[in-house]
Scaffold this motif. Structure first.
Motif, short mmCIF file in Angstrom:
data_model
loop_
_atom_site.label_atom_id
_atom_site.label_comp_id
_atom_site.label_asym_id
_atom_site.label_seq_id
_atom_site.Cartn_x
_atom_site.Cartn_y
_atom_site.Cartn_z
N ALA A 218 0.73 -1.07 -0.11
CA ALA A 218 0.04 0.01 -0.05
C ALA A 218 0.89 1.31 0.09
O ALA A 218 0.72 2.35 -0.66
CB ALA A 218 -0.94 0.04 1.21
N ALA A 219 1.93 1.17 0.77
CA ALA A 219 2.91 2.37 0.97
C ALA A 219 3.37 2.77 -0.61
O ALA A 219 3.92 3.52 -1.11
CB ALA A 219 4.12 2.11 1.95
N GLU A 220 3.88 1.65 -1.17
CA GLU A 220 4.63 1.52 -2.43
C GLU A 220 3.72 2.26 -3.51
O GLU A 220 3.84 3.13 -4.12
CB GLU A 220 4.97 0.20 -2.95
CG GLU A 220 6.40 -0.29 -2.17
CD GLU A 220 6.59 -1.82 -2.45
OE1 GLU A 220 5.81 -2.38 -3.32
OE2 GLU A 220 7.25 -2.47 -1.82
N MET A 221 2.56 1.78 -3.52
CA MET A 221 1.49 2.47 -4.39
C MET A 221 1.19 3.87 -4.11
O MET A 221 1.24 4.79 -4.95
CB MET A 221 -0.09 1.70 -4.25
CG MET A 221 0.16 0.17 -4.34
SD MET A 221 -0.11 -0.12 -6.14
CE MET A 221 -0.19 -1.84 -6.33
N ALA A 222 1.13 4.16 -2.81
CA ALA A 222 1.03 5.71 -2.31
C ALA A 222 2.19 6.50 -2.66
O ALA A 222 1.79 7.65 -3.35
CB ALA A 222 0.61 5.59 -0.81
#
Ligand code: ATP
Ligand code: TZP
Ligand code: MG
Ligand code: MG
Length: 271
Positions: free
Chosen positions: A227-231
């Motif tokens: 999720a952090a990578e996508m964000a």
């Protein structure tokens, strides 16, 4: 790690909406509640000794966070922790700032003696100080990231008889025997206060729907890291403020299948 299981846990959280009781700090309470809601769980923040027994009794996991700790919190955590142990729901301890003051260190150790705690999630310095090892801590942040974190995690898990999760650039998850390393995540997480605290609460949500601790913890860390990578893809050019908001969006929108597709997990047996 069973890929299908990881995917199914995300769906299970979204379908069953486990109630996560957080006794947490004043810095991160709002961010944590929003992150849990986005994921599909239900947060409740309650810290008064007069009510925590009742709140834990209706909850599916308990998260104890030492971020802005005092004696009243300690009393509440003991009451809530006993209720969680009696009910058989998992407890996650986030030993924020352990090593920075004797009060934090002693209190965390007292909780570990008094309660059966299934997960400890902290940075390397916090976990090291919890087992009496010196490791520089700068306020609530780890001072050193170069030490042997795998050995530290194994030792802590064996000493404390629990699942230990040490986070940083790479995350280590171990029960003292099997070791997983999760390489997902993004440096922008270090620019958002409460990124670790929210992760601890998310471990609670996964543990609420999955009894096997390593499966629950690894799934939680992969989900959060991806999720952090996508964000970051969407907001890195803007900065940590936008990233923080986009992380909440991604926690809501990321599917189990995407999580599986981008997961970076290594596994090894203990020596
Ligand atoms: P600290 O206060 O030392 O930053 P913390 O409690 O905030 O600790 P972190 O270790 O920062 O917790 O972990 C929170 C999340 O940030 C985890 O998902 C972790 O993988 C991720 N993370 C931390 N540092 C990095 C990094 N350099 N690169 C990628 N992801 C990171
Ligand atoms: N001070 C006391 S608690 C807290 C600060 C800055 C938040 C720490 O959150 P995290 O998740 O460890 O960054
Ligand atoms: Mg951090
Ligand atoms: Mg922390």
């Amino acid at each position: 790690m069973n890929q299908k299981k990881m995917i199914s846990l995300v769906n299970k959280i979204r379908e069953t909406k486990p109630l996560i009781h957080n006794i947490t700090n004043i810095v991160v309470a709002n961010f944590t509640a929003n992150g849990l809601l986005a994921l599909g769980a239900k947060p409740v923040m309650a810290s008064a000794p007069e009510e925590v027994n009742e709140i834990t009794e209706i909850s599916d996991a308990l998260v104890l966070n030492l971020g802005t700790f005092n004696k009243v919190y300690l009393e509440s955590m003991k009451i809530a922790g006993k209720a969680a142990n009696n009910k058989g729901i998992p407890i996650v301890l986030d030993p924020v700032g352990v090593g920075a003051s004797c009060f934090r260190t002693n209190s965390a150790q007292e909780l570990l003696q008094y309660l059966h705690i299934q997960f400890i999630r902290g940075n390397a310095a916090e976990v090291a100080n919890l087992i009496g090892h010196k490791w520089e801590i700068k306020g609530v942040e780890t001072g050193n990231t170069d030490g042997d974190i795998v050995s530290l995690a194994i030792l802590a898990a064996q000493k404390l008889k629990t699942t230990v999760i040490i986070t940083g650039k790479n995350d280590i998850i171990t029960d003292g025997n099997v070791v997983f390393q999760v390489q997902n995540g993004h440096p922008l997480l270090t620019k958002v206060t409460g990124a670790g605290c929210l992760l601890s609460a998310i471990v609670g949500a996964f543990a609420a729907v999955e009894k096997e601790p390593l499966e629950a913890a690894v799934s939680a860390l992969v989900f959060y890291g991806v999720a952090a990578e996508m964000a970051a893809v969407k907001t890195a050019a803007l900065g940590p403020g936008s990233f923080q908001i986009e992380l909440i969006n991604q926690l809501a929108n990321l599917t189990g299948e995407q999580m599986d597709q981008y997961s970076l997990v290594l596994r090894r047996e203990g020596d």
